[in-house]
Design a protein around this motif. Structure first.
Motif, PDB file in Angstrom:
ATOM      1  N   ASN A 114       0.819  -1.221   0.000  1.00  0.00           N
ATOM      2  CA  ASN A 114       0.000   0.000   0.000  1.00  0.00           C
ATOM      3  C   ASN A 114       0.852   1.270   0.000  1.00  0.00           C
ATOM      4  O   ASN A 114       0.371   2.340   0.367  1.00  0.00           O
ATOM      5  CB  ASN A 114      -0.966   0.011   1.196  1.00  0.00           C
ATOM      6  N   LYS A 115       2.102   1.139  -0.411  1.00  0.00           N
ATOM      7  CA  LYS A 115       2.983   2.304  -0.454  1.00  0.00           C
ATOM      8  C   LYS A 115       3.325   2.594  -1.913  1.00  0.00           C
ATOM      9  O   LYS A 115       3.759   1.691  -2.648  1.00  0.00           O
ATOM     10  CB  LYS A 115       4.256   2.049   0.359  1.00  0.00           C
ATOM     11  N   PHE A 116       3.132   3.851  -2.325  1.00  0.00           N
ATOM     12  CA  PHE A 116       3.268   4.204  -3.731  1.00  0.00           C
ATOM     13  C   PHE A 116       4.257   5.350  -3.929  1.00  0.00           C
ATOM     14  O   PHE A 116       4.512   6.140  -3.016  1.00  0.00           O
ATOM     15  CB  PHE A 116       1.904   4.613  -4.311  1.00  0.00           C
ATOM     16  N   THR A 151       5.418   8.884  -5.001  1.00  0.00           N
ATOM     17  CA  THR A 151       4.715  10.167  -4.870  1.00  0.00           C
ATOM     18  C   THR A 151       4.072  10.576  -6.190  1.00  0.00           C
ATOM     19  O   THR A 151       4.724  10.581  -7.238  1.00  0.00           O
ATOM     20  CB  THR A 151       5.685  11.272  -4.405  1.00  0.00           C
ATOM     21  N   SER A 205      -0.288   7.232  -6.876  1.00  0.00           N
ATOM     22  CA  SER A 205      -1.017   6.317  -6.006  1.00  0.00           C
ATOM     23  C   SER A 205      -2.113   5.603  -6.787  1.00  0.00           C
ATOM     24  O   SER A 205      -2.455   5.985  -7.910  1.00  0.00           O
ATOM     25  CB  SER A 205      -1.627   7.080  -4.830  1.00  0.00           C
ATOM     26  N   ARG A 206      -2.658   4.592  -6.182  1.00  0.00           N
ATOM     27  CA  ARG A 206      -3.722   3.807  -6.815  1.00  0.00           C
ATOM     28  C   ARG A 206      -5.024   4.608  -6.814  1.00  0.00           C
ATOM     29  O   ARG A 206      -5.406   5.202  -5.797  1.00  0.00           O
ATOM     30  CB  ARG A 206      -3.905   2.508  -6.043  1.00  0.00           C
ATOM     31  N   LYS A 207      -5.744   4.616  -7.951  1.00  0.00           N
ATOM     32  CA  LYS A 207      -7.002   5.362  -8.055  1.00  0.00           C
ATOM     33  C   LYS A 207      -7.995   4.616  -8.937  1.00  0.00           C
ATOM     34  O   LYS A 207      -7.608   3.862  -9.829  1.00  0.00           O
ATOM     35  CB  LYS A 207      -6.751   6.765  -8.634  1.00  0.00           C
ATOM     36  N   GLY A 254      -1.377   2.460  -9.882  1.00  0.00           N
ATOM     37  CA  GLY A 254      -0.350   3.198  -9.165  1.00  0.00           C
ATOM     38  C   GLY A 254       1.011   2.552  -9.381  1.00  0.00           C
ATOM     39  O   GLY A 254       1.118   1.471  -9.965  1.00  0.00           O
ATOM     40  N   SER A 281       2.938   0.888   4.075  1.00  0.00           N
ATOM     41  CA  SER A 281       3.058   2.124   4.850  1.00  0.00           C
ATOM     42  C   SER A 281       2.560   1.909   6.271  1.00  0.00           C
ATOM     43  O   SER A 281       1.976   0.873   6.592  1.00  0.00           O
ATOM     44  CB  SER A 281       2.262   3.250   4.189  1.00  0.00           C
ATOM     45  N   CYS A 290      -6.698   4.494   3.544  1.00  0.00           N
ATOM     46  CA  CYS A 290      -5.610   3.562   3.817  1.00  0.00           C
ATOM     47  C   CYS A 290      -6.132   2.133   3.767  1.00  0.00           C
ATOM     48  O   CYS A 290      -6.816   1.680   4.689  1.00  0.00           O
ATOM     49  CB  CYS A 290      -4.981   3.847   5.180  1.00  0.00           C
TER      50      CYS A 290
END
Length: 357
Positions: A41-43, A45, A48-50, A113, A134, A242
Motif C-alpha cells: 500500500n505504499k506508492f 509520490t 497512487s492507486r485510483k 499506481g 506504509s 488507507c
C-alpha cells in the motif's frame, strides 16, 4: 470482480502457469490458493492507486481523466459492466478502449499506481525485492447508507440484503463485534484479506479492501414506522484513505529460500489433502525433529511452521527430501538460486511420486 492479478495478462509467458496454479485450492471452502498475494500500500509520490467511475454515452471510445499521465510502470484496467479490458491507447488526460460502447454502460478505470519497492542489491544478506507497506491506519472502505438511521438487520429478511459490484453479487459476511472491540478489528477478524465481501454495521456499508472506490449497488432493510421495508439498488462508492492491496503478482521480484519453501509446503499440504484419508496435520514448531544449525533464525518467523515441517519430510529410505548446506544450515533469508530451485523441485516431484503413487 476485480482482477485477481492486475499485473498478469494473456501476453505474459507465465500466464497459463499462474492461472493453473490458482486452480489449486488448499481448503475445503476453495478460498486459499497455492500462491498467497503480496500485500502492499505504499506508492511513488504522485502515482497512487485510483479508481475512476463513468457512465458511458453512445459510441464513446475514450475517457477523460484530468491530470493523468501514462507511466510504463503502471497497470491500467478498464472494467465495462464488470468485464476487464486492457486499454488500446493511453495518452495525457485520456484512456482509450478499442470499440465504441453503447450508452449507460457502467465503466470503472483502475490505475494501479506505481508501488514503492525494496530493491535488493543481490548480496546474500539483501537479495530480495518486494513491495513496501506504509504505517497508515488501515480502514476498510466504507460509506454511510441513506437510510442509515433507520437501518435494521432482520433475520426474517436477511436474504434481501444484497450488494452488487460490476454486475456480480458480493459475499455477505456476518461480523459479531465483541464488547470493547473496534469495528476495524472486528472486520479484520471476519474479512481479513478476502476479496469481494461486504457487511453493514449500524447503517454503514463496509467492503473488502479490493473494492475501494468501486461503485456498489446495495439492497438493505430499514424501518418505516412499525414496518420493515427494503431499500432497492442504492448506489454508493465506499472509500478509504488507507487500505491493504493484495492484487498484484509481482512476477519479477526475487524470493527468499523461506518463501520458496512455503510454496512447496503449500503444494505438500494440497497433496496430503487430495491423496490421503487423514489429510495434512502439521507438527508444532517444537515437535519438529530435524537438526538445523541456524534453527534460531527460523523459529518465530511467519514461515517457521511451514519451513520446519517440510524440512522434516523423508523418502521411504529415511533420507530427508531437501538438502541443507554443508554446515547443516538452511539460511532462510538468502535468495534461491536457479540451480537450487531445480534441485528442490526435482526432489519434491520424486518424493510426491514415491509417496502418493
Amino acid at each position: 470482480m476485480t482482477k485477481k492479478w492486475l499485473d498478469v495478462s494473456p501476453k505474459d509467458w507465465f500466464y497459463r502457469s499462474v492461472l493453473e496454479a490458482d486452480k489449486i485450492f488448499l481448503d475445503s471452502k476453495r478460498e486459499e490458493t497455492l500462491f498467497t498475494p503480496k500485500r502492499y500500500n505504499k506508492f511513488v509520490t504522485g502515482k497512487s492507486r485510483k479508481v475512476y467511475n463513468f457512465t458511458t454515452t453512445g459510441g464513446q471510445t475514450k475517457f477523460h481523466i484530468k491530470g493523468y499521465k501514462p507511466d510504463s510502470r503502471e497497470t491500467v484496467v478498464v472494467y465495462v459492466d464488470g468485464i476487464p479490458y486492457n486499454p488500446t491507447k493511453l495518452e495525457k488526460d485520456y484512456v482509450h478502449v478499442g470499440f465504441p460502447m453503447a450508452g449507460n454502460k457502467q465503466v470503472s478505470i483502475c490505475l494501479s499506481g506505481v508501488v514503492q519497492m525494496h530493491q535488493g542489491d543481490h548480496t546474500p544478506k539483501n537479495c530480495q525485492t518486494y513491495p513496501l507497506t506504509s504505517t497508515c491506519s488501515l480502514a476498510y472502505p466504507s460509506k454511510k447508507l441513506e437510510m442509515s438511521k433507520k437501518y435494521v438487520f432482520d433475520l426474517r429478511y436477511s436474504l434481501n440484503e444484497v450488494a452488487v459490484c460490476m454486475s456480480k453479487k458480493l459475499t455477505r459476511v456476518n461480523v459479531d463485534k465483541a464488547e470493547g472491540e473496534s469495528i476495524q478489528a472486528a472486520l479484520t477478524r471476519s474479512i481479513g484479506d478476502k476479496d469481494d465481501c461486504f457487511t453493514i454495521i449500524d447503517g454503514v456499508l463496509y467492503v473488502s479492501y479490493n473494492l475501494n472506490q468501486f461503485p456498489i449497488y446495495i439492497n438493505y432493510n430499514y424501518k418505516s414506522g412499525a414496518v420493515v421495508k427494503n431499500r432497492q439498488k442504492e448506489k454508493v462508492v465506499p472509500s478509504s484513505k488507507c487500505v491493504m492491496n493484495n492484487d498484484r503478482f509481482f512476477p519479477n521480484i526475487t524470493v527468499s529460500r523461506a518463501e520458496f519453501f512455503v510454496i512447496l509446503q503449500r503444494m505438500r499440504k494440497s497433496l496430503y489433502g487430495k491423496y490421503t484419508d487423514r489429510g495434512y496435520h502439521p507438527n508444532s514448531v517444537d515437535k519438529t525433529e530435524r537438526h538445523i544449525s541456524d534453527r534460531k533464525k527460523i523459529v518465530g518467523k511467519w514461515y517457521s511452521e511451514d519451513v520446519l515441517n517440510i524440512l522434516d519430510e523423508k523418502f521411504n529410505d529415511g533420507c530427508y527430501v531437501f538438502p541443507l548446506y554443508e554446515d547443516n544450515s538452511f539460511q532462510p533469508e538468502v535468495c534461491v538460486t536457479k540451480a537450487e530451485a531445480v534441485v528442490y523441485l526435482h526432489r519434491f516431484s520424486e518424493w510426491a511420486l514415491e509417496r502418493f503413487r
